[in-house]
Design an enzyme around this catalytic site. Sequence first.
Site, PDB file in Angstrom:
ATOM      1  CB  CYS A 170      40.692  19.269  30.886  1.00 36.57           C
ATOM      2  SG  CYS A 170      40.072  20.533  32.174  1.00 36.57           S
ATOM      3  CB  CYS A 177      38.019  23.213  29.648  1.00 40.09           C
ATOM      4  SG  CYS A 177      39.898  23.123  28.936  1.00 40.09           S
ATOM      5  CB  CYS A 217      37.293  22.767  33.611  1.00 39.32           C
ATOM      6  SG  CYS A 217      37.814  23.769  33.083  1.00 39.32           S
ATOM      7  CE  LYS A 230      43.924  25.131  34.641  1.00 40.65           C
ATOM      8  NZ  LYS A 230      43.597  23.934  33.819  1.00 40.65           N
ATOM      9  NE  ARG A 275      37.269  27.766  32.041  1.00 42.17           N
ATOM     10  CZ  ARG A 275      37.820  27.123  30.890  1.00 42.17           C
ATOM     11  NH1 ARG A 275      39.074  27.123  30.966  1.00 42.17           N
ATOM     12  NH2 ARG A 275      37.533  26.709  29.353  1.00 42.17           N
ATOM     13  CD  GLU A 322      42.679  22.954  45.559  1.00 40.22           C
ATOM     14  OE1 GLU A 322      43.097  21.672  45.680  1.00 40.22           O
ATOM     15  OE2 GLU A 322      41.603  23.821  45.627  1.00 40.22           O
ATOM     16  CE  LYS A 361      48.013  26.589  32.736  1.00 35.01           C
ATOM     17  NZ  LYS A 361      46.636  25.508  31.938  1.00 35.01           N
ATOM     18  CB  SER A 417      49.146  31.262  26.271  1.00 39.08           C
ATOM     19  OG  SER A 417      48.205  31.076  27.157  1.00 39.08           O
ATOM     20  CE1 TYR A 447      51.840  26.286  24.825  1.00 40.95           C
ATOM     21  CE2 TYR A 447      51.663  27.856  25.946  1.00 40.95           C
ATOM     22  CZ  TYR A 447      51.340  26.567  25.783  1.00 40.95           C
ATOM     23  OH  TYR A 447      50.410  26.653  26.300  1.00 40.95           O
TER      24      TYR A 447
END
Length: 325
Positions: free
Chosen positions: A120, A122, A130, A195, A217, A233, A248, A274, A313
């Site tokens: 990407c 960004c 992006c 996404k 975005r 998609e 996502k 995140s 994470y």
Amino acid sequence: MWFPDYRPRRLRRTENLRRMIRETRLSPDMFIYPLFVRKGKGIRNPIPSMPGVFHLSPDTAVQEAEELQRLQIPAVILFGLPEVKDEKGSEAHAPDAAVQSTIRALKDRFPQLVVITDVCLCEYTSHGHCGILDGQEVHNDATLEVLARIALSHAEAGADVVAPSDMMDGRVGAIRQALDENGFDRVAIMAYSAKYCSSFYGPFRDAADSAPQFGDRRAYQMDPANALEALREVNLDIEEGADMVMVKPALAYLDIIRRVKEEYDYPVAAYNVSGEYSMIKAAAIHGWLDEERVMMETLTAIHRAGADCIITYFAKDAARILGAA
């Protein structure tokens, strides 16, 4: 008093009984651990909004990979922080940039580690969007050539999988063509297919310094209200050559994960993003919930919905628990 012949509680009575009939089983095999990398040496700087996550240099990323190997986590996904940003995100495809340098360092030390790279712009553009701008809008087709160049630079450095996250139309096909024409037909594509334009990305944008400098975005990431569009998609990305597809974020889109898995006989990844991570961490710091139990419940839900792989994470913490079980 009458009771049914089948009493479900009989098989919930002890931990071993519960283990025997457990339908959804987590494993470190399904985890992908994100790493934020930048050029330099000895860097291990904490990210305030993501407790336990760090900015790393290539050498400290290798140290992280050593621990991942011990925990039997098979894969990482790399996100780069550039030294210099410009309008076109030029450092994204530089052969000596942070991601490319980290790929080489990881593959030199751990050849069997699966190295996935985020593709990407960004993080690399001065405007934080992006793709390549045409005035105040992202120009879809002009961006495709740059994305293909980034993916090719990652493949040349040794990446096993490239993961375009930009949500430009046609980017999977452009990347597949560039890889194949340059002898990298064995490099796989994990497409960020569904996404969504989500508010759960806030801590990541802090970590990657990738917040847009104007606007948002919504013109290229998906509307959170849409489900059928996600299937379209995914279908497009498969037709263009994706080897894996991704949903996502994960938690607010478990229904999308399930629909994608039921509709397509393809490996499905989900990104435990995140914001989902930081909310649990923040609540645990305040003593409002049991971090370990909520973490494992969250990951189980994502896998139960249909995700074959989970970018998270929490990968190391969860793997330690699973290894001790």
